[in-house]
Design a protein around this motif. Structure first.
Motif, PDB file in Angstrom:
ATOM      1  N   ALA A  81      35.141 -41.123 -28.715  1.00 40.78           N
ATOM      2  CA  ALA A  81      35.194 -42.206 -27.893  1.00 40.78           C
ATOM      3  C   ALA A  81      35.919 -41.406 -26.500  1.00 40.78           C
ATOM      4  O   ALA A  81      36.722 -40.808 -26.672  1.00 40.78           O
ATOM      5  CB  ALA A  81      36.066 -43.150 -28.224  1.00 40.78           C
ATOM      6  N   ALA A  82      35.052 -42.053 -25.394  1.00 38.81           N
ATOM      7  CA  ALA A  82      35.701 -41.348 -24.119  1.00 38.81           C
ATOM      8  C   ALA A  82      36.925 -42.137 -23.793  1.00 38.81           C
ATOM      9  O   ALA A  82      37.093 -43.281 -23.961  1.00 38.81           O
ATOM     10  CB  ALA A  82      34.330 -41.617 -23.055  1.00 38.81           C
ATOM     11  N   MET A  83      37.734 -41.394 -23.055  1.00 36.77           N
ATOM     12  CA  MET A  83      39.166 -41.775 -22.320  1.00 36.77           C
ATOM     13  C   MET A  83      38.974 -41.240 -20.963  1.00 36.77           C
ATOM     14  O   MET A  83      39.100 -40.281 -20.748  1.00 36.77           O
ATOM     15  CB  MET A  83      40.093 -41.230 -23.101  1.00 36.77           C
ATOM     16  N   GLU A  84      38.688 -42.319 -19.920  1.00 36.31           N
ATOM     17  CA  GLU A  84      38.095 -41.936 -18.781  1.00 36.31           C
ATOM     18  C   GLU A  84      39.334 -42.788 -17.557  1.00 36.31           C
ATOM     19  O   GLU A  84      39.801 -43.801 -17.913  1.00 36.31           O
ATOM     20  CB  GLU A  84      36.943 -42.200 -18.337  1.00 36.31           C
ATOM     21  N   PHE A  85      39.417 -42.221 -16.330  1.00 39.42           N
ATOM     22  CA  PHE A  85      40.325 -43.021 -15.582  1.00 39.42           C
ATOM     23  C   PHE A  85      39.174 -43.341 -14.390  1.00 39.42           C
ATOM     24  O   PHE A  85      37.974 -42.641 -13.912  1.00 39.42           O
ATOM     25  CB  PHE A  85      41.271 -42.132 -14.886  1.00 39.42           C
ATOM     26  N   ALA A  86      39.238 -44.743 -14.063  1.00 39.68           N
ATOM     27  CA  ALA A  86      38.274 -45.196 -13.034  1.00 39.68           C
ATOM     28  C   ALA A  86      38.462 -44.208 -11.759  1.00 39.68           C
ATOM     29  O   ALA A  86      39.361 -43.890 -11.414  1.00 39.68           O
ATOM     30  CB  ALA A  86      38.564 -46.522 -12.743  1.00 39.68           C
TER      31      ALA A  86
END
Length: 89
Positions: A81-86
């Motif tokens: 699962a990706a964990m990204e900052f906008a």
């Protein structure tokens, strides 16, 4: 609920509360949940560590929601699962 992506938007550090805050956006196959997440970490913490703390806080909140409270094992994170900052606009 199988979470495929975490995205963190409007990330801020509150010097008054000594914590980071963000809007956590959890995406599943058929829904999106938006929550306010917080993390009590040093202001200069690495983004990866901050993402994991925001995700942990968001998961804690979801597992307390009435529809998931009695089924804590039903809230899962997809492998990879990706964990990204906008991105800032």
């Amino acid at each position: 609920m199988l979470i495929h992506q975490f995205q963190f938007d409007d990330v801020r550090f509150s010097s008054e509360a000594q914590e980071h805050r963000a809007v956590a956006i959890l995406t599943t196959e058929d829904q999106t949940l938006c929550l306010m997440a917080s993390a009590r970490l040093d202001p200069t913490v690495a983004r990866d560590e901050l993402a994991h703390e925001f995700a942990a806080d968001a998961l804690r909140q979801v597992r307390r929601m009435p529809e998931y409270r009695r089924q804590a094992d039903e809230v899962q994170i997809a492998e990879g699962a990706a964990m990204e900052f906008a991105k800032a606009s």
